[in-house]
Design a protein around this motif. Structure first.
Motif: not given
Length: 94
Positions: A47-52
């Motif tokens: 999810p952090e990839v998406f958030n960034k």
């Protein structure tokens, strides 16, 4: 997750019908957002990839969804912060 099941459960025959009735943007943008989510959230498993990526804006995110991975997300998002959408499109396509 089957994305079709949600709009069917809400009484719509197609995703386009759902978008036309329920959201404040066009079907094209909705399809881009689905593609971004699929590429960056579902496929990466992080999810952090998406958030960034989504933090740089959806126009830039739709381009970055083509090339971003867990390994290069920081590099691409940093570039995206400093480039216009048109310049980012050229960079991604090179």
């Amino acid at each position: 997750m089957n994305k079709k099941s949600y709009y069917h459960d809400w009484g719509y025959g197609t995703f386009k019908e759902y978008i036309a009735s329920e959201v404040q943007f066009k079907v094209t943008k909705a399809m881009y957002l689905v593609q971004i989510w699929q590429s960056l959230y579902v496929n990466s498993g992080d999810p952090e990839v998406f958030n960034k990526v989504i933090a740089v804006g959806w126009n830039k995110a739709k381009e970055l969804a083509r090339v971003v991975t867990k390994e290069n997300v920081d590099n691409w998002t940093e570039k995206a912060k400093h480039l216009t959408v048109d310049a980012l499109v050229k960079e991604v396509r090179q």
